[in-house]
Design a protein around this motif. Structure first.
Motif, PDB file in Angstrom:
ATOM      1  N   LEU A  69       0.811  -1.012   0.067  1.00 34.81           N
ATOM      2  CA  LEU A  69       0.145   0.036  -0.149  1.00 34.81           C
ATOM      3  C   LEU A  69       0.776   1.573   0.052  1.00 34.81           C
ATOM      4  N   ARG A  70       1.866   1.308   0.690  1.00 32.38           N
ATOM      5  CA  ARG A  70       2.862   2.332   0.837  1.00 32.38           C
ATOM      6  C   ARG A  70       3.436   2.539  -0.340  1.00 32.38           C
TER       7      ARG A  70
ATOM      8  N   SER B 131      -1.046   3.569   5.491  1.00 35.76           N
ATOM      9  CA  SER B 131      -1.061   2.304   4.843  1.00 35.76           C
ATOM     10  C   SER B 131      -0.918   0.835   5.965  1.00 35.76           C
TER      11      SER B 131
END
Length: 153
Positions: free
Chosen positions: A101-102, A115
């Motif tokens: 996600l990051r 995230s």
């Protein structure tokens, strides 16, 4: 023990309620972390307490549905699988989800926090899924206990 006298399916129902309430508390702790840290900690502690309510009850359920000669193996297998899927695998999986996600977002402290927060929401989902599994266990518990008590099994 009192509820078990009234309802023979009390053990899995107690575990299901405990896990579903723990999932809600963890969800609230994660969502409230940006708003108020104190409420987040309160819900986190309550969620952990509710998660801990299952240990002895799960062992009791397991021992009641396994024939006596296999109980030691069943208990060891339950503990091993629980630790492999929980303690050993979940930090890696949570970090993997957070890292994925990051990578899709700009690099900042807020995006790093979000995230990690979103990856922890997966834990709340898995806990709720476990509560659903205990509800399914309640449907089969009496039948499985009767089969374990039959001679020659």
């Amino acid at each position: 023990r009192r509820y078990k006298k009234v309802n023979p399916r009390a053990e899995p129902l107690i575990c299901a309620c405990s896990l579903l309430a723990a999932a809600l508390c963890l969800f609230l702790a994660l969502i409230l972390a940006r708003v108020t840290l104190l409420a987040s900690y309160v819900f986190l502690v309550l969620g952990e307490l509710l998660l801990s309510c299952n240990w002895a009850v799960v062992a009791d359920i397991l021992l009641s549905v396994v024939v006596p000669r296999c109980r030691g193996t069943a208990e060891a297998l339950q503990i091993t699988v629980g630790h492999v899927l929980g303690d050993a695998g979940s930090p890696y999986l949570t970090g993997l989800i957070s890292g994925t996600l990051r990578a899709a977002r700009p690099d900042s402290y807020l995006q790093s926090f979000l995230s990690l927060q979103y990856s922890f929401l997966g834990c709340a989902f898995v806990i709720a899924l476990g509560g659903g599994c205990f509800l399914l266990t309640a449907l089969r518990l009496e039948t499985d206990q009767a089969r374990a008590r039959q001679p020659g099994t």
